[in-house]
Design a protein around this motif. Structure first.
Motif, PDB file in Angstrom:
ATOM      1  N   GLY A   1      25.941 -13.352 -84.327  1.00  6.74           N
ATOM      2  CA  GLY A   1      24.765 -13.085 -85.165  1.00  6.74           C
ATOM      3  C   GLY A   1      23.759 -12.153 -84.520  1.00  6.74           C
ATOM      4  N   ASN A   2      24.194 -11.446 -83.477  1.00  5.21           N
ATOM      5  CA  ASN A   2      23.288 -10.504 -82.802  1.00  5.21           C
ATOM      6  C   ASN A   2      23.531  -9.071 -83.256  1.00  5.21           C
ATOM      7  N   LEU A   3      22.651  -8.170 -82.815  1.00  7.11           N
ATOM      8  CA  LEU A   3      22.785  -6.766 -83.211  1.00  7.11           C
ATOM      9  C   LEU A   3      23.705  -6.016 -82.254  1.00  7.11           C
TER      10      LEU A   3
ATOM     11  N   LEU B   1      31.315  -1.670 -89.563  1.00 12.71           N
ATOM     12  CA  LEU B   1      31.675  -2.423 -88.352  1.00 12.71           C
ATOM     13  C   LEU B   1      32.863  -3.340 -88.604  1.00 12.71           C
ATOM     14  N   ARG B   2      32.860  -4.029 -89.758  1.00 10.77           N
ATOM     15  CA  ARG B   2      33.987  -4.935 -90.054  1.00 10.77           C
ATOM     16  C   ARG B   2      35.296  -4.149 -90.180  1.00 10.77           C
ATOM     17  N   ALA B   3      35.213  -2.896 -90.667  1.00  6.61           N
ATOM     18  CA  ALA B   3      36.420  -2.057 -90.751  1.00  6.61           C
ATOM     19  C   ALA B   3      36.933  -1.723 -89.348  1.00  6.61           C
TER      20      ALA B   3
ATOM     21  N   GLN C   1      20.909 -17.610 -86.024  1.00  3.79           N
ATOM     22  CA  GLN C   1      20.626 -16.486 -85.129  1.00  3.79           C
ATOM     23  C   GLN C   1      20.328 -15.210 -85.922  1.00  3.79           C
ATOM     24  N   ARG C   2      21.101 -14.962 -86.993  1.00  2.00           N
ATOM     25  CA  ARG C   2      20.873 -13.741 -87.785  1.00  2.00           C
ATOM     26  C   ARG C   2      19.482 -13.766 -88.423  1.00  2.00           C
ATOM     27  N   LEU C   3      19.055 -14.952 -88.877  1.00  2.00           N
ATOM     28  CA  LEU C   3      17.721 -15.042 -89.494  1.00  2.00           C
ATOM     29  C   LEU C   3      16.642 -14.813 -88.437  1.00  2.00           C
TER      30      LEU C   3
ATOM     31  N   ALA D   1      13.589   1.031 -83.394  1.00  2.00           N
ATOM     32  CA  ALA D   1      14.256   2.167 -82.727  1.00  2.00           C
ATOM     33  C   ALA D   1      15.255   2.823 -83.689  1.00  2.00           C
ATOM     34  N   GLN D   2      15.968   2.013 -84.459  1.00  2.00           N
ATOM     35  CA  GLN D   2      16.917   2.581 -85.444  1.00  2.00           C
ATOM     36  C   GLN D   2      16.181   3.324 -86.556  1.00  2.00           C
ATOM     37  N   ALA D   3      15.022   2.812 -86.946  1.00  2.00           N
ATOM     38  CA  ALA D   3      14.248   3.488 -88.006  1.00  2.00           C
ATOM     39  C   ALA D   3      13.804   4.865 -87.518  1.00  2.00           C
TER      40      ALA D   3
ATOM     41  N   ASP E   1      22.530   0.346 -96.405  1.00  2.00           N
ATOM     42  CA  ASP E   1      22.477  -1.115 -96.499  1.00  2.00           C
ATOM     43  C   ASP E   1      22.830  -1.669 -95.116  1.00  2.00           C
ATOM     44  N   GLY E   2      21.836  -2.235 -94.423  1.00  2.00           N
ATOM     45  CA  GLY E   2      22.096  -2.793 -93.087  1.00  2.00           C
ATOM     46  C   GLY E   2      21.595  -1.907 -91.964  1.00  2.00           C
ATOM     47  N   TYR E   3      21.016  -0.799 -92.305  1.00  2.00           N
ATOM     48  CA  TYR E   3      20.450   0.125 -91.317  1.00  2.00           C
ATOM     49  C   TYR E   3      19.203   0.754 -91.929  1.00  2.00           C
ATOM     50  N   PRO E   4      18.091   0.862 -91.235  1.00  2.00           N
ATOM     51  CA  PRO E   4      17.831   0.437 -89.863  1.00  2.00           C
ATOM     52  C   PRO E   4      17.525  -1.059 -89.754  1.00  2.00           C
ATOM     53  N   ARG E   5      17.884  -1.633 -88.604  1.00  2.00           N
ATOM     54  CA  ARG E   5      17.679  -3.058 -88.366  1.00  2.00           C
ATOM     55  C   ARG E   5      16.684  -3.332 -87.259  1.00  2.00           C
ATOM     56  N   ASN E   6      16.173  -2.309 -86.640  1.00  2.00           N
ATOM     57  CA  ASN E   6      15.047  -2.458 -85.701  1.00  2.00           C
ATOM     58  C   ASN E   6      14.267  -1.142 -85.722  1.00  2.00           C
TER      59      ASN E   6
ATOM     60  N   GLY F   1      21.002 -10.238-100.788  1.00  2.00           N
ATOM     61  CA  GLY F   1      21.681  -9.571-101.903  1.00  2.00           C
ATOM     62  C   GLY F   1      21.727  -8.052-101.782  1.00  2.00           C
ATOM     63  N   LYS F   2      21.451  -7.538-100.587  1.00  2.00           N
ATOM     64  CA  LYS F   2      21.487  -6.083-100.391  1.00  2.00           C
ATOM     65  C   LYS F   2      22.841  -5.480-100.753  1.00  2.00           C
ATOM     66  N   GLY F   3      23.894  -6.111-100.240  1.00  2.00           N
ATOM     67  CA  GLY F   3      25.240  -5.573-100.455  1.00  2.00           C
ATOM     68  C   GLY F   3      25.599  -5.555-101.935  1.00  2.00           C
TER      69      GLY F   3
ATOM     70  N   SER G   1      27.230   0.822 -95.887  1.00  2.00           N
ATOM     71  CA  SER G   1      26.919  -0.496 -95.323  1.00  2.00           C
ATOM     72  C   SER G   1      27.377  -0.495 -93.872  1.00  2.00           C
ATOM     73  N   THR G   2      26.435  -0.621 -92.944  1.00  2.00           N
ATOM     74  CA  THR G   2      26.830  -0.609 -91.533  1.00  2.00           C
ATOM     75  C   THR G   2      27.632  -1.866 -91.194  1.00  2.00           C
ATOM     76  N   GLY G   3      27.352  -2.980 -91.876  1.00  2.00           N
ATOM     77  CA  GLY G   3      28.148  -4.191 -91.669  1.00  2.00           C
ATOM     78  C   GLY G   3      29.605  -3.944 -92.074  1.00  2.00           C
TER      79      GLY G   3
HETATM   80  P1  ADP Z   1      24.005  -9.411 -93.304  1.00  2.00           P
HETATM   81  O1  ADP Z   1      23.008  -8.489 -93.925  1.00  2.00           O
HETATM   82  O2  ADP Z   1      24.476 -10.466 -94.236  1.00  2.00           O
HETATM   83  O3  ADP Z   1      23.565  -9.979 -91.975  1.00  2.00           O
HETATM   84  P2  ADP Z   1      25.778  -7.168 -92.581  1.00  2.00           P
HETATM   85  O4  ADP Z   1      27.130  -7.045 -93.158  1.00  2.00           O
HETATM   86  O5  ADP Z   1      24.758  -6.175 -92.953  1.00  2.00           O
HETATM   87  O6  ADP Z   1      25.336  -8.654 -92.953  1.00  2.00           O
HETATM   88  O7  ADP Z   1      25.865  -7.178 -90.960  1.00  2.00           O
HETATM   89  C1  ADP Z   1      26.741  -8.034 -90.267  1.00  2.00           C
HETATM   90  C2  ADP Z   1      26.559  -7.858 -88.760  1.00  2.00           C
HETATM   91  O8  ADP Z   1      26.911  -6.510 -88.375  1.00  2.00           O
HETATM   92  C3  ADP Z   1      25.130  -8.045 -88.208  1.00  2.00           C
HETATM   93  O9  ADP Z   1      24.801  -9.401 -87.992  1.00  2.00           O
HETATM   94  C4  ADP Z   1      25.218  -7.236 -86.911  1.00  2.00           C
HETATM   95  O10 ADP Z   1      25.901  -7.941 -85.898  1.00  2.00           O
HETATM   96  C5  ADP Z   1      26.092  -6.051 -87.315  1.00  2.00           C
HETATM   97  N1  ADP Z   1      25.266  -4.910 -87.791  1.00  2.00           N
HETATM   98  C6  ADP Z   1      25.246  -4.399 -89.068  1.00  2.00           C
HETATM   99  N2  ADP Z   1      24.366  -3.392 -89.143  1.00  2.00           N
HETATM  100  C7  ADP Z   1      23.804  -3.262 -87.915  1.00  2.00           C
HETATM  101  C8  ADP Z   1      22.807  -2.423 -87.362  1.00  2.00           C
HETATM  102  N3  ADP Z   1      22.182  -1.497 -88.101  1.00  2.00           N
HETATM  103  N4  ADP Z   1      22.481  -2.576 -86.042  1.00  2.00           N
HETATM  104  C9  ADP Z   1      23.107  -3.488 -85.290  1.00  2.00           C
HETATM  105  N5  ADP Z   1      24.032  -4.330 -85.736  1.00  2.00           N
HETATM  106  C10 ADP Z   1      24.399  -4.228 -87.048  1.00  2.00           C
END
Ligand code: ADP
Length: 189
Positions: free
Chosen positions: A56-58, A35-37, A143-145, A91-93, A84-89, A12-14, A30-32
């Motif tokens: 479902g990978n980074l 990226l989708r844009a 994979q995302r989980l 190294a990103q933090a 929202d969606g960053y940092p995800r590892n 529910g972050k978004g 939102s980095t997601g």
């Molecule tokens: P959710 O939180 O539901 O997985 P997001 O919209 O935040 O969805 O992200 C969708 C996808 O975008 C991720 O599974 C990944 O592939 C990519 N992504 C988003 N943010 C990052 C990030 N900080 N680093 C790497 N990949 C990212």
């Protein structure tokens, strides 16, 4: 207010970030969505990112850092932001720390939404039906989980060690979760 919202996919972050943006009058990054844009625009970056996201990978840290730097240089960010969606590892933090130090805008809070795995799978399956996102397929969700557990959960520990982390129960009505977030945010001023 400069805030990071952490939580597994489907936590529910978004949704909460959109509500916080309205209430607090700050930018929602939102980095997601960014990226989708890129994918929708058919840019070179979008083409590179699409297959990785659908599986479902980074996407690579370099691409993300470039996107983040450019977004943080836009004027609306001066009022504050929710990431929202960053940092995800980890190294990103660490990279985020560096960028925010460069622009003299350190974080005020990091909030983690806790939702158990069964609930996440149920929510994401529901979203798959409604929105048809390619990465909401059962394989991609799994994979995302897994990526979350392996790469993003350590980010929670990273902030916990610094004492900047607030963990909340992300289960409940949207308004209830939102109220829990507001309750842990540092007061403005
Ligand atoms: P959710 O939180 O539901 O997985 P997001 O919209 O935040 O969805 O992200 C969708 C996808 O975008 C991720 O599974 C990944 O592939 C990519 N992504 C988003 N943010 C990052 C990030 N900080 N680093 C790497 N990949 C990212």
């Amino acid at each position: 207010m400069r805030l990071v919202l952490l939580g597994p996919p489907g936590s529910g972050k978004g949704t909460q970030a959109t509500r916080l943006k309205e209430k607090l009058g700050i930018a929602h990054i939102s980095t997601g969505d960014l990226l989708r844009a890129e994918v929708a625009a058919g840019s070179e970056l979008g083409k590179q990112a699409k297959a990785v996201m659908d599986a479902g990978n980074l996407v690579s840290d370099d691409i993300l850092l470039g996107m983040l730097r450019s977004r943080l240089s836009q004027p609306d960010v001066a009022k504050g932001f929710i990431l929202d969606g960053y940092p995800r590892n980890v190294a990103q933090a660490e990279a985020l720390d560096g960028v925010l130090a460069d622009i003299g805008q350190p974080l005020d809070a990091v909030v983690q939404l806790d939702v158990d795995a069964d609930q996440l799978i149920e929510r994401l399956a529901g979203r798959a039906k409604e929105q048809g996102r390619a990465d909401d397929s059962p394989d991609a969700v799994r994979q995302r989980l897994q990526v979350y557990t392996q790469q993003t959960a350590p980010v929670v520990d990273f902030y916990a060690e610094r004492g900047t982390l607030a963990r909340l129960d992300g289960i409940g009505e949207l308004e209830e979760v939102e109220a829990r977030i507001h309750a842990v945010l540092p007061k403005a001023g």
